[in-house]
Motif scaffolding. Structure first.
Motif, mmCIF file in Angstrom:
data_model
loop_
_atom_site.group_PDB
_atom_site.id
_atom_site.type_symbol
_atom_site.label_atom_id
_atom_site.label_comp_id
_atom_site.label_asym_id
_atom_site.label_seq_id
_atom_site.Cartn_x
_atom_site.Cartn_y
_atom_site.Cartn_z
ATOM 1 N N ASP A 153 14.568 38.913 21.303
ATOM 2 C CA ASP A 153 13.602 39.302 22.099
ATOM 3 C C ASP A 153 13.265 37.980 23.466
ATOM 4 O O ASP A 153 14.096 36.798 22.392
ATOM 5 C CB ASP A 153 12.075 39.323 21.043
ATOM 6 N N LEU A 161 9.769 35.966 24.411
ATOM 7 C CA LEU A 161 8.542 36.433 24.609
ATOM 8 C C LEU A 161 8.569 35.530 25.595
ATOM 9 O O LEU A 161 8.750 34.400 26.046
ATOM 10 C CB LEU A 161 7.734 35.875 23.186
ATOM 11 N N SER A 212 6.080 40.916 25.361
ATOM 12 C CA SER A 212 7.549 41.087 24.639
ATOM 13 C C SER A 212 8.498 41.889 25.434
ATOM 14 O O SER A 212 8.242 42.901 25.424
ATOM 15 C CB SER A 212 7.775 40.974 23.026
#
Length: 182
Positions: free
Chosen positions: A157, A159, A169
Protein backbone atom coordinates in the motif's frame (compact mmCIF):
# COMPACT_ATOMS: atom_id res chain seq x y z
CA UNK A 1 14.05 -37.42 20.73
CA UNK A 2 16.68 -39.85 22.03
CA UNK A 3 18.38 -42.39 19.77
CA UNK A 4 20.79 -44.90 21.23
CA UNK A 5 23.56 -45.85 18.88
CA UNK A 6 26.07 -48.16 20.51
CA UNK A 7 27.29 -50.42 17.75
CA UNK A 8 28.00 -47.74 15.14
CA UNK A 9 31.43 -46.27 14.62
CA UNK A 10 32.16 -42.67 15.63
CA UNK A 11 32.12 -41.38 12.01
CA UNK A 12 28.79 -43.02 11.22
CA UNK A 13 27.35 -41.82 14.53
CA UNK A 14 28.43 -38.22 13.77
CA UNK A 15 26.86 -38.44 10.28
CA UNK A 16 23.61 -39.72 11.76
CA UNK A 17 23.54 -36.89 14.33
CA UNK A 18 24.16 -34.28 11.61
CA UNK A 19 21.43 -35.82 9.44
CA UNK A 20 18.94 -35.75 12.32
CA UNK A 21 19.89 -32.14 13.14
CA UNK A 22 19.40 -31.04 9.53
CA UNK A 23 16.06 -32.86 9.32
CA UNK A 24 14.82 -31.19 12.51
CA UNK A 25 15.86 -27.72 11.28
CA UNK A 26 13.85 -28.17 8.11
CA UNK A 27 10.88 -29.76 9.88
CA UNK A 28 10.66 -27.14 12.61
CA UNK A 29 11.36 -23.96 10.64
CA UNK A 30 15.07 -23.47 11.10
CA UNK A 31 17.46 -22.60 8.31
CA UNK A 32 15.78 -22.30 4.95
CA UNK A 33 12.31 -21.79 6.40
CA UNK A 34 9.63 -19.79 4.60
CA UNK A 35 9.85 -17.08 7.27
CA UNK A 36 13.25 -15.83 6.12
CA UNK A 37 13.28 -12.09 5.44
CA UNK A 38 14.24 -10.64 2.04
CA UNK A 39 17.92 -9.69 1.70
CA UNK A 40 17.32 -5.98 1.01
CA UNK A 41 16.00 -3.93 3.94
CA UNK A 42 12.63 -2.15 3.60
CA UNK A 43 14.44 1.24 3.64
CA UNK A 44 16.79 0.15 0.85
CA UNK A 45 13.84 -1.21 -1.14
CA UNK A 46 11.97 2.10 -0.67
CA UNK A 47 14.95 4.08 -1.99
CA UNK A 48 15.42 1.69 -4.95
CA UNK A 49 11.72 1.95 -5.80
CA UNK A 50 11.64 5.77 -5.68
CA UNK A 51 14.86 6.14 -7.68
CA UNK A 52 13.41 3.82 -10.31
CA UNK A 53 10.00 5.55 -10.25
CA UNK A 54 11.65 8.95 -10.80
CA UNK A 55 14.15 7.70 -13.42
CA UNK A 56 12.28 8.82 -16.56
CA UNK A 57 12.14 12.43 -15.36
CA UNK A 58 15.83 12.81 -14.58
CA UNK A 59 18.37 14.61 -16.77
CA UNK A 60 19.26 12.70 -18.82
CA UNK A 61 16.16 10.48 -18.63
CA UNK A 62 16.78 6.86 -17.65
CA UNK A 63 14.75 3.77 -18.36
CA UNK A 64 12.82 2.35 -15.47
CA UNK A 65 13.98 -1.07 -14.30
CA UNK A 66 10.35 -2.14 -13.86
CA UNK A 67 6.89 -0.72 -14.28
CA UNK A 68 5.11 0.68 -11.22
CA UNK A 69 3.10 -2.52 -10.72
CA UNK A 70 6.34 -4.53 -10.85
CA UNK A 71 7.19 -3.10 -7.42
CA UNK A 72 3.83 -4.21 -5.95
CA UNK A 73 2.75 -7.43 -4.29
CA UNK A 74 1.09 -9.83 -6.72
CA UNK A 75 -2.40 -9.10 -5.36
CA UNK A 76 -1.93 -5.31 -5.36
CA UNK A 77 -0.54 -5.41 -8.91
CA UNK A 78 -3.60 -7.40 -10.04
CA UNK A 79 -5.93 -4.80 -8.51
CA UNK A 80 -3.89 -1.98 -10.08
CA UNK A 81 -4.07 -3.55 -13.55
CA UNK A 82 -7.84 -4.14 -13.23
CA UNK A 83 -8.29 -0.48 -12.21
CA UNK A 84 -6.21 0.72 -15.18
CA UNK A 85 -8.25 -1.49 -17.55
CA UNK A 86 -11.50 -0.16 -16.10
CA UNK A 87 -10.18 3.41 -16.37
CA UNK A 88 -9.74 2.94 -20.12
CA UNK A 89 -13.47 2.16 -20.39
CA UNK A 90 -14.68 4.93 -18.04
CA UNK A 91 -14.96 8.70 -18.43
CA UNK A 92 -12.64 9.12 -15.46
CA UNK A 93 -9.15 7.81 -16.27
CA UNK A 94 -7.20 5.88 -13.71
CA UNK A 95 -5.01 7.08 -12.17
CA UNK A 96 -5.69 10.79 -12.57
CA UNK A 97 -2.28 11.72 -11.15
CA UNK A 98 0.93 9.99 -10.20
CA UNK A 99 0.01 8.32 -6.90
CA UNK A 100 3.56 8.45 -5.56
CA UNK A 101 4.25 12.10 -6.39
CA UNK A 102 0.64 12.92 -5.47
CA UNK A 103 0.73 15.33 -8.40
CA UNK A 104 0.00 15.51 -12.13
CA UNK A 105 3.15 17.49 -12.92
CA UNK A 106 6.71 17.22 -11.74
CA UNK A 107 10.18 18.23 -12.80
CA UNK A 108 13.16 16.05 -11.92
CA UNK A 109 11.73 14.73 -8.63
CA UNK A 110 14.27 13.53 -6.15
CA UNK A 111 16.21 14.42 -3.00
CA UNK A 112 14.81 11.26 -1.41
CA UNK A 113 14.97 10.98 2.36
CA UNK A 114 14.11 7.95 4.45
CA UNK A 115 12.41 9.59 7.42
CA UNK A 116 11.34 6.58 9.51
CA UNK A 117 11.09 2.80 9.34
CA UNK A 118 8.30 1.34 11.50
CA UNK A 119 5.47 -1.16 11.21
CA UNK A 120 5.75 -4.85 12.01
CA UNK A 121 8.36 -7.41 10.91
CA UNK A 122 5.99 -8.81 8.27
CA UNK A 123 4.46 -5.44 7.25
CA UNK A 124 7.15 -2.75 7.56
CA UNK A 125 6.37 0.86 6.76
CA UNK A 126 8.86 3.39 5.44
CA UNK A 127 8.06 7.09 5.71
CA UNK A 128 9.81 8.86 2.85
CA UNK A 129 9.97 12.46 1.69
CA UNK A 130 11.14 13.94 -1.58
CA UNK A 131 10.88 17.01 -3.76
CA UNK A 132 8.39 16.88 -6.65
CA UNK A 133 10.14 19.82 -8.36
CA UNK A 134 13.94 20.06 -8.31
CA UNK A 135 15.09 23.02 -6.24
CA UNK A 136 11.67 23.55 -4.62
CA UNK A 137 11.71 23.80 -0.83
CA UNK A 138 8.42 21.88 -0.50
CA UNK A 139 8.72 18.19 0.34
CA UNK A 140 6.09 15.52 -0.28
CA UNK A 141 5.74 12.75 2.29
CA UNK A 142 4.47 9.24 1.61
CA UNK A 143 4.33 6.12 3.74
CA UNK A 144 5.28 3.03 1.77
CA UNK A 145 3.84 -0.16 3.25
CA UNK A 146 5.71 -3.33 2.28
CA UNK A 147 4.96 -7.03 2.42
CA UNK A 148 7.22 -9.93 1.47
CA UNK A 149 6.25 -11.30 -1.94
CA UNK A 150 8.38 -13.25 -4.40
CA UNK A 151 11.41 -13.12 -2.08
CA UNK A 152 11.59 -9.34 -1.72
CA UNK A 153 9.77 -6.46 -0.08
CA UNK A 154 7.04 -5.23 -2.41
CA UNK A 155 4.51 -2.43 -2.11
CA UNK A 156 1.40 -3.53 -0.25
CA UNK A 157 0.00 0.00 0.00
CA UNK A 158 0.98 3.66 -0.28
CA UNK A 159 -0.39 5.97 2.41
CA UNK A 160 -0.57 9.72 1.79
CA UNK A 161 -0.64 11.75 5.02
CA UNK A 162 -3.48 14.28 5.18
CA UNK A 163 -3.69 17.11 7.67
CA UNK A 164 -6.28 16.43 10.36
CA UNK A 165 -7.35 13.10 8.79
CA UNK A 166 -6.08 9.55 8.60
CA UNK A 167 -3.70 8.88 5.69
CA UNK A 168 -5.31 8.19 2.31
CA UNK A 169 -4.70 4.60 1.17
CA UNK A 170 -3.83 4.01 -2.48
CA UNK A 171 -4.89 0.38 -2.09
CA UNK A 172 -8.37 1.44 -0.90
CA UNK A 173 -8.64 3.93 -3.79
CA UNK A 174 -7.72 1.17 -6.26
CA UNK A 175 -10.21 -1.28 -4.72
CA UNK A 176 -12.95 1.37 -4.80
CA UNK A 177 -12.21 2.22 -8.45
CA UNK A 178 -12.30 -1.45 -9.43
CA UNK A 179 -15.67 -1.83 -7.67
CA UNK A 180 -17.39 1.43 -8.66
CA UNK A 181 -15.41 3.15 -11.42
CA UNK A 182 -14.96 6.22 -9.18
Amino acid sequence: MTIMVTTLGAGLRRSLVLLLLAASLVAFGGAGSATAQPARSPADQARAFLEDHFAAEQQPPRRRARPFEGWMTSRFAGLWNRAKARGQREETPFPEADPILNAQDSERPGDIRIEEVAGTPDRPTVRVSFRVFAGDATRTTQILVFAEDRNEWRLFDVLTPQEGQPPASLRQQVERFVATGR
